[in-house]
Design a protein around this motif. Structure first.
Motif, PDB file in Angstrom:
ATOM      1  N   ALA A 116      40.840  24.160  35.007  1.00 43.39           N
ATOM      2  CA  ALA A 116      40.949  25.336  34.129  1.00 43.39           C
ATOM      3  C   ALA A 116      42.116  26.227  34.568  1.00 43.39           C
ATOM      4  O   ALA A 116      42.884  26.721  33.737  1.00 43.39           O
ATOM      5  N   LEU A 117      42.269  26.432  35.873  1.00 45.56           N
ATOM      6  CA  LEU A 117      43.384  27.242  36.378  1.00 45.56           C
ATOM      7  C   LEU A 117      44.730  26.585  36.068  1.00 45.56           C
ATOM      8  O   LEU A 117      45.696  27.270  35.714  1.00 45.56           O
ATOM      9  N   HIS A 118      44.793  25.266  36.210  1.00 49.70           N
ATOM     10  CA  HIS A 118      46.031  24.546  35.893  1.00 49.70           C
ATOM     11  C   HIS A 118      46.378  24.720  34.409  1.00 49.70           C
ATOM     12  O   HIS A 118      47.540  24.975  34.053  1.00 49.70           O
ATOM     13  N   HIS A 119      45.362  24.611  33.561  1.00 48.60           N
ATOM     14  CA  HIS A 119      45.580  24.786  32.124  1.00 48.60           C
ATOM     15  C   HIS A 119      46.074  26.207  31.829  1.00 48.60           C
ATOM     16  O   HIS A 119      47.047  26.396  31.085  1.00 48.60           O
ATOM     17  N   ASP A 120      45.407  27.216  32.445  1.00 51.49           N
ATOM     18  CA  ASP A 120      45.828  28.605  32.247  1.00 51.49           C
ATOM     19  C   ASP A 120      47.250  28.821  32.760  1.00 51.49           C
ATOM     20  O   ASP A 120      48.057  29.510  32.118  1.00 51.49           O
ATOM     21  N   ASN A 121      47.577  28.257  33.889  1.00 51.44           N
ATOM     22  CA  ASN A 121      48.906  28.381  34.467  1.00 51.44           C
ATOM     23  C   ASN A 121      49.960  27.779  33.534  1.00 51.44           C
ATOM     24  O   ASN A 121      51.022  28.370  33.306  1.00 51.44           O
ATOM     25  N   THR A 122      49.639  26.626  32.982  1.00 49.15           N
ATOM     26  CA  THR A 122      50.564  25.979  32.038  1.00 49.15           C
ATOM     27  C   THR A 122      50.785  26.863  30.810  1.00 49.15           C
ATOM     28  O   THR A 122      51.928  27.041  30.353  1.00 49.15           O
ATOM     29  N   LEU A 123      49.697  27.418  30.281  1.00 54.23           N
ATOM     30  CA  LEU A 123      49.827  28.301  29.115  1.00 54.23           C
ATOM     31  C   LEU A 123      50.649  29.548  29.447  1.00 54.23           C
ATOM     32  O   LEU A 123      51.481  29.994  28.638  1.00 54.23           O
ATOM     33  N   LEU A 124      50.430  30.119  30.616  1.00 50.90           N
ATOM     34  CA  LEU A 124      51.191  31.307  31.016  1.00 50.90           C
ATOM     35  C   LEU A 124      52.675  30.975  31.168  1.00 50.90           C
ATOM     36  O   LEU A 124      53.545  31.765  30.770  1.00 50.90           O
ATOM     37  N   ARG A 125      52.987  29.831  31.743  1.00 48.52           N
ATOM     38  CA  ARG A 125      54.383  29.420  31.893  1.00 48.52           C
ATOM     39  C   ARG A 125      55.037  29.221  30.522  1.00 48.52           C
ATOM     40  O   ARG A 125      56.181  29.625  30.307  1.00 48.52           O
ATOM     41  N   GLN A 126      54.279  28.603  29.600  1.00 50.78           N
ATOM     42  CA  GLN A 126      54.827  28.412  28.252  1.00 50.78           C
ATOM     43  C   GLN A 126      55.058  29.764  27.572  1.00 50.78           C
ATOM     44  O   GLN A 126      56.079  29.968  26.902  1.00 50.78           O
ATOM     45  N   ASP A 127      54.115  30.673  27.777  1.00 49.56           N
ATOM     46  CA  ASP A 127      54.246  32.007  27.201  1.00 49.56           C
ATOM     47  C   ASP A 127      55.460  32.729  27.785  1.00 49.56           C
ATOM     48  O   ASP A 127      56.227  33.370  27.052  1.00 49.56           O
ATOM     49  N   LEU A 128      55.672  32.606  29.085  1.00 54.91           N
ATOM     50  CA  LEU A 128      56.822  33.238  29.725  1.00 54.91           C
ATOM     51  C   LEU A 128      58.131  32.612  29.260  1.00 54.91           C
ATOM     52  O   LEU A 128      59.141  33.318  29.108  1.00 54.91           O
ATOM     53  N   GLU A 129      58.159  31.315  29.038  1.00 54.60           N
ATOM     54  CA  GLU A 129      59.373  30.653  28.576  1.00 54.60           C
ATOM     55  C   GLU A 129      59.764  31.156  27.182  1.00 54.60           C
ATOM     56  O   GLU A 129      60.941  31.293  26.869  1.00 54.60           O
ATOM     57  N   GLN A 130      58.756  31.441  26.359  1.00 54.42           N
ATOM     58  CA  GLN A 130      59.040  31.944  25.024  1.00 54.42           C
ATOM     59  C   GLN A 130      59.540  33.386  25.070  1.00 54.42           C
ATOM     60  O   GLN A 130      60.335  33.805  24.250  1.00 54.42           O
ATOM     61  N   LYS A 131      59.090  34.169  26.048  1.00 53.81           N
ATOM     62  CA  LYS A 131      59.460  35.569  26.146  1.00 53.81           C
ATOM     63  C   LYS A 131      60.764  35.758  26.906  1.00 53.81           C
ATOM     64  O   LYS A 131      61.379  36.798  26.809  1.00 53.81           O
TER      65      LYS A 131
END
Length: 143
Positions: A116-131
């Protein structure tokens, strides 16, 4: 009359009675001399070095034999120790199995949390890449 021919209250000669009682005692103490030590009538007459028929005439001795087995069971001291050890080992195995099951549950819970943490981390990284660009804190610390 010779001593060996005198019939005792056991129904056999004095010599035979002594041989059977001595053999019985050795078997009960777990110190056989002529058999494997199991508490069987066959071992009794073999240990005493008399015939089965002679042992069968020794009704008093056989009554004592049966009384002892009824009170103490048919296990030799070695068999009793073995069975006690098996019991202890089975209890220890059951405890280790319970411990193993608990550890497996904890491991599965940890694996689920890590996933779950890995999934959240991946989503946060994707979100940061978009921003915008991800800036390493190490660069800011060196300045």
């Amino acid at each position: 009359m010779s001593t060996s021919r005198t019939i005792t209250s056991d129904g056999v000669s004095t010599t035979t009675s002594e041989a059977l009682r001595s053999a019985m005692q050795r078997l009960f103490e777990g110190k056989p001399q002529r058999t494997d030590g199991r508490l069987t009538k066959e071992n009794l007459w073999r240990e005493a070095q008399v015939s089965r028929a002679t042992m069968n005439r020794a009704t008093g001795i056989l009554a004592d034999w049966e009384a002892h087995l009824a009170q103490h069971g048919t296990l030799t001291p070695g068999e009793a120790r073995r069975d006690d050890e098996i019991g202890r080992l089975r209890a220890r195995l059951a405890e280790k199995t319970r411990e193993n099951t608990e550890l497996r549950k904890q491991l599965q819970a940890a694996a689920t949390a890590i996933a779950a943490l890995h999934h959240d981390n991946t989503l946060l990284r994707q979100d940061l890449e978009q921003k915008g660009r991800i800036v390493s804190l190490d660069e800011h610390r060196r300045r």
